[in-house]
Motif scaffolding. Structure first.
Motif, PDB file in Angstrom:
ATOM      1  N   LEU A  82     -12.182  24.627  -1.151  1.00 33.15           N
ATOM      2  CA  LEU A  82     -13.207  24.169  -0.215  1.00 33.15           C
ATOM      3  C   LEU A  82     -12.498  23.283   0.791  1.00 33.15           C
ATOM      4  CD1 LEU A  82     -15.890  23.286  -2.890  1.00 33.15           C
ATOM      5  CD2 LEU A  82     -15.894  25.259  -1.370  1.00 33.15           C
ATOM      6  N   PRO A  83     -12.466  23.676   2.059  1.00 37.65           N
ATOM      7  CA  PRO A  83     -11.720  22.899   3.052  1.00 37.65           C
ATOM      8  C   PRO A  83     -12.352  21.535   3.314  1.00 37.65           C
ATOM      9  CG  PRO A  83     -12.849  24.747   4.092  1.00 37.65           C
ATOM     10  CD  PRO A  83     -13.112  24.853   2.622  1.00 37.65           C
ATOM     11  N   LEU A  84     -11.493  20.568   3.606  1.00 33.11           N
ATOM     12  CA  LEU A  84     -11.942  19.215   3.920  1.00 33.11           C
ATOM     13  C   LEU A  84     -11.878  18.975   5.419  1.00 33.11           C
ATOM     14  CD1 LEU A  84     -10.232  17.191   1.066  1.00 33.11           C
ATOM     15  CD2 LEU A  84     -12.665  17.625   1.361  1.00 33.11           C
ATOM     16  N   PRO A  85     -12.675  18.030   5.924  1.00 33.07           N
ATOM     17  CA  PRO A  85     -12.592  17.667   7.336  1.00 33.07           C
ATOM     18  C   PRO A  85     -11.186  17.154   7.685  1.00 33.07           C
ATOM     19  CG  PRO A  85     -14.544  16.681   6.317  1.00 33.07           C
ATOM     20  CD  PRO A  85     -13.723  17.275   5.217  1.00 33.07           C
ATOM     21  N   PRO A  86     -10.777  17.241   8.946  1.00 38.75           N
ATOM     22  CA  PRO A  86      -9.413  16.886   9.363  1.00 38.75           C
ATOM     23  C   PRO A  86      -8.984  15.460   9.015  1.00 38.75           C
ATOM     24  CG  PRO A  86     -10.629  17.872  11.187  1.00 38.75           C
ATOM     25  CD  PRO A  86     -11.584  17.734  10.053  1.00 38.75           C
ATOM     26  N   GLN A  87      -9.915  14.508   8.910  1.00 33.48           N
ATOM     27  CA  GLN A  87      -9.512  13.123   8.616  1.00 33.48           C
ATOM     28  C   GLN A  87      -8.852  12.973   7.247  1.00 33.48           C
ATOM     29  OE1 GLN A  87     -12.727  13.991   9.344  1.00 33.48           O
ATOM     30  NE2 GLN A  87     -14.185  12.831   8.104  1.00 33.48           N
ATOM     31  N   TRP A  88      -9.016  13.959   6.343  1.00 34.72           N
ATOM     32  CA  TRP A  88      -8.384  13.892   5.023  1.00 34.72           C
ATOM     33  C   TRP A  88      -6.921  14.312   5.068  1.00 34.72           C
ATOM     34  CZ3 TRP A  88     -10.201  11.079   1.294  1.00 34.72           C
ATOM     35  CH2 TRP A  88     -11.556  10.730   1.358  1.00 34.72           C
ATOM     36  N   ALA A  89      -6.451  14.790   6.201  1.00 35.55           N
ATOM     37  CA  ALA A  89      -5.032  15.144   6.345  1.00 35.55           C
ATOM     38  C   ALA A  89      -4.161  13.891   6.409  1.00 35.55           C
ATOM     39  CB  ALA A  89      -4.817  15.997   7.591  1.00 35.55           C
ATOM     40  N   ILE A  91      -3.916  10.298   4.589  1.00 49.57           N
ATOM     41  CA  ILE A  91      -4.339   9.345   3.567  1.00 49.57           C
ATOM     42  C   ILE A  91      -3.728   7.986   3.898  1.00 49.57           C
ATOM     43  CG2 ILE A  91      -4.330   8.788   1.101  1.00 49.57           C
ATOM     44  CD1 ILE A  91      -5.926  11.318   1.799  1.00 49.57           C
ATOM     45  N   GLU A  92      -4.578   6.990   4.017  1.00 48.98           N
ATOM     46  CA  GLU A  92      -4.147   5.635   4.375  1.00 48.98           C
ATOM     47  C   GLU A  92      -3.677   4.842   3.160  1.00 48.98           C
ATOM     48  OE1 GLU A  92      -3.374   2.507   6.943  1.00 48.98           O
ATOM     49  OE2 GLU A  92      -4.050   4.488   7.518  1.00 48.98           O
ATOM     50  N   SER A  93      -4.402   4.983   2.043  1.00 45.60           N
ATOM     51  CA  SER A  93      -4.028   4.212   0.853  1.00 45.60           C
ATOM     52  C   SER A  93      -4.441   4.951  -0.413  1.00 45.60           C
ATOM     53  CB  SER A  93      -4.668   2.822   0.871  1.00 45.60           C
ATOM     54  OG  SER A  93      -6.074   2.913   0.761  1.00 45.60           O
ATOM     55  N   ILE A  94      -3.746   4.593  -1.499  1.00 42.94           N
ATOM     56  CA  ILE A  94      -4.040   5.127  -2.819  1.00 42.94           C
ATOM     57  C   ILE A  94      -4.124   3.946  -3.776  1.00 42.94           C
ATOM     58  CG2 ILE A  94      -3.258   6.619  -4.686  1.00 42.94           C
ATOM     59  CD1 ILE A  94      -1.628   8.165  -2.597  1.00 42.94           C
ATOM     60  N   ASP A  95      -5.246   3.832  -4.468  1.00 44.82           N
ATOM     61  CA  ASP A  95      -5.440   2.785  -5.475  1.00 44.82           C
ATOM     62  C   ASP A  95      -5.723   3.455  -6.811  1.00 44.82           C
ATOM     63  OD1 ASP A  95      -5.320   0.812  -3.478  1.00 44.82           O
ATOM     64  OD2 ASP A  95      -7.490   0.839  -3.206  1.00 44.82           O
ATOM     65  N   LYS A  96      -5.207   2.856  -7.889  1.00 50.47           N
ATOM     66  CA  LYS A  96      -5.598   3.341  -9.205  1.00 50.47           C
ATOM     67  C   LYS A  96      -6.707   2.439  -9.723  1.00 50.47           C
ATOM     68  CE  LYS A  96      -1.757   1.186 -11.686  1.00 50.47           C
ATOM     69  NZ  LYS A  96      -0.658   1.450 -12.622  1.00 50.47           N
ATOM     70  N   LEU A  97      -7.551   3.015 -10.556  1.00 56.13           N
ATOM     71  CA  LEU A  97      -8.621   2.276 -11.194  1.00 56.13           C
ATOM     72  C   LEU A  97      -8.213   2.040 -12.637  1.00 56.13           C
ATOM     73  CD1 LEU A  97     -11.714   4.202  -9.783  1.00 56.13           C
ATOM     74  CD2 LEU A  97     -10.813   1.990  -9.050  1.00 56.13           C
ATOM     75  N   VAL A  98      -8.097   0.768 -12.992  1.00 57.28           N
ATOM     76  CA  VAL A  98      -7.607   0.374 -14.308  1.00 57.28           C
ATOM     77  C   VAL A  98      -8.727  -0.337 -15.051  1.00 57.28           C
ATOM     78  CG1 VAL A  98      -5.868  -0.988 -15.540  1.00 57.28           C
ATOM     79  CG2 VAL A  98      -5.287   0.082 -13.346  1.00 57.28           C
ATOM     80  N   VAL A  99      -8.951   0.087 -16.285  1.00 58.24           N
ATOM     81  CA  VAL A  99      -9.917  -0.592 -17.140  1.00 58.24           C
ATOM     82  C   VAL A  99      -9.118  -1.351 -18.193  1.00 58.24           C
ATOM     83  CG1 VAL A  99     -10.281   1.393 -18.668  1.00 58.24           C
ATOM     84  CG2 VAL A  99     -12.031  -0.353 -18.487  1.00 58.24           C
ATOM     85  N   GLN A 100      -9.484  -2.630 -18.398  1.00 56.28           N
ATOM     86  CA  GLN A 100      -8.762  -3.475 -19.355  1.00 56.28           C
ATOM     87  C   GLN A 100      -9.744  -4.141 -20.307  1.00 56.28           C
ATOM     88  OE1 GLN A 100      -5.604  -6.047 -17.987  1.00 56.28           O
ATOM     89  NE2 GLN A 100      -5.752  -5.188 -15.928  1.00 56.28           N
ATOM     90  N   VAL A 101      -9.383  -4.101 -21.565  1.00 50.30           N
ATOM     91  CA  VAL A 101     -10.087  -4.885 -22.581  1.00 50.30           C
ATOM     92  C   VAL A 101      -8.993  -5.518 -23.440  1.00 50.30           C
ATOM     93  CG1 VAL A 101     -12.173  -3.461 -22.574  1.00 50.30           C
ATOM     94  CG2 VAL A 101     -10.352  -2.933 -24.149  1.00 50.30           C
ATOM     95  N   ALA A 116     -10.009   7.199   8.379  1.00 54.82           N
ATOM     96  CA  ALA A 116     -11.349   6.910   8.886  1.00 54.82           C
ATOM     97  C   ALA A 116     -12.093   5.931   7.984  1.00 54.82           C
ATOM     98  CB  ALA A 116     -12.142   8.211   9.013  1.00 54.82           C
ATOM     99  N   GLY A 117     -11.475   5.578   6.830  1.00 51.75           N
ATOM    100  CA  GLY A 117     -12.098   4.650   5.895  1.00 51.75           C
ATOM    101  C   GLY A 117     -12.943   5.304   4.826  1.00 51.75           C
ATOM    102  N   ASP A 118     -13.012   6.635   4.813  1.00 57.30           N
ATOM    103  CA  ASP A 118     -13.758   7.351   3.779  1.00 57.30           C
ATOM    104  C   ASP A 118     -12.971   7.325   2.470  1.00 57.30           C
ATOM    105  OD1 ASP A 118     -15.727   8.117   5.656  1.00 57.30           O
ATOM    106  OD2 ASP A 118     -14.516   9.852   6.248  1.00 57.30           O
ATOM    107  N   GLU A 119     -13.676   7.276   1.350  1.00 55.38           N
ATOM    108  CA  GLU A 119     -13.022   7.212   0.046  1.00 55.38           C
ATOM    109  C   GLU A 119     -13.369   8.416  -0.818  1.00 55.38           C
ATOM    110  OE1 GLU A 119     -12.544   2.418  -0.609  1.00 55.38           O
ATOM    111  OE2 GLU A 119     -14.087   3.474  -1.752  1.00 55.38           O
ATOM    112  N   LEU A 120     -12.372   8.879  -1.547  1.00 53.76           N
ATOM    113  CA  LEU A 120     -12.522   9.881  -2.594  1.00 53.76           C
ATOM    114  C   LEU A 120     -12.178   9.186  -3.896  1.00 53.76           C
ATOM    115  CD1 LEU A 120     -12.628  12.664  -4.012  1.00 53.76           C
ATOM    116  CD2 LEU A 120     -10.313  13.089  -3.135  1.00 53.76           C
ATOM    117  N   THR A 121     -13.146   9.094  -4.801  1.00 51.39           N
ATOM    118  CA  THR A 121     -12.944   8.463  -6.105  1.00 51.39           C
ATOM    119  C   THR A 121     -12.963   9.545  -7.176  1.00 51.39           C
ATOM    120  OG1 THR A 121     -14.050   6.449  -5.363  1.00 51.39           O
ATOM    121  CG2 THR A 121     -13.846   6.759  -7.743  1.00 51.39           C
ATOM    122  N   ILE A 122     -11.895   9.579  -7.981  1.00 51.98           N
ATOM    123  CA  ILE A 122     -11.788  10.501  -9.112  1.00 51.98           C
ATOM    124  C   ILE A 122     -11.516   9.633 -10.328  1.00 51.98           C
ATOM    125  CG2 ILE A 122     -10.563  12.461 -10.098  1.00 51.98           C
ATOM    126  CD1 ILE A 122      -9.553  13.020  -7.169  1.00 51.98           C
TER     127      ILE A 122
END
Length: 157
Positions: A82-89, A91-101, A116-122
């Motif tokens: 599924l093609p994405l809009p051109p702004q996804w070509a 990527i400005e930043s990559i963050d990992k999501l860490v859970v800690q207990v 463009a400031g849009d986020e993809l969260t996986i």
């Protein structure tokens, strides 16, 4: 001793390749019940990554998910992109999501932000070996393993 379940980047080259290449499209595999099992990233450099969630046993019927990244091999049948809009070509930043207990720390998700400031969260999902995805281009329910407030966002690049 606290266990740390880190991302497994396989042979993908890690987040630097993703940052440099950008995304041109995506695909998902779904179960009939229980949600997304695989998220496919079609990168700007022509490669394709397969993201999955693995469950790490904590004992006493407790588990925590972490992401695994695979380079799609040539002999693999790829899903339809599924093609994405051109702004996804770009990527400005990559963050990992860490859970800690107290007992563990797990790299359970990823947030890609385009220029463009849009986020993809996986992130690993509430169902076993399922994933939760949230993005402006993605429709569907978002049920992460933990409440989003429980995840610490850690810059990777």
């Amino acid at each position: 001793m606290k266990q740390h379940f880190t991302f497994d980047w396989g042979r993908t080259g890690g987040p630097g390749i993703l940052l440099a290449s950008g995304l041109k499209g995506y695909a998902t595999n779904r179960r009939d019940v229980g949600g997304i099992t695989t998220f496919w990233c079609f990168l700007g450099n022509g490669s394709t990554w397969r993201l999955e969630c693995v469950m790490n046993d904590l004992g006493d019927w407790e588990e925590v998910g972490s992401l695994v990244f695979w380079d799609a091999s040539e002999e693999m049948t790829l899903p339809e992109m599924l093609p994405l809009p051109p702004q996804w070509a770009q990527i400005e930043s990559i963050d990992k999501l860490v859970v800690q207990v107290d007992e563990f720390c797990a790299d359970s998700g990823l947030v890609l932000t385009n220029r463009a400031g849009d986020e993809l969260t996986i992130v690993c999902g509430a169902n076993v070996c399922a994933m939760a995805v949230r993005a402006p281009f993605f429709e569907g329910e978002f049920f992460p393993e933990f409440a989003m407030e429980r995840y610490q966002r850690v810059p990777m690049m």
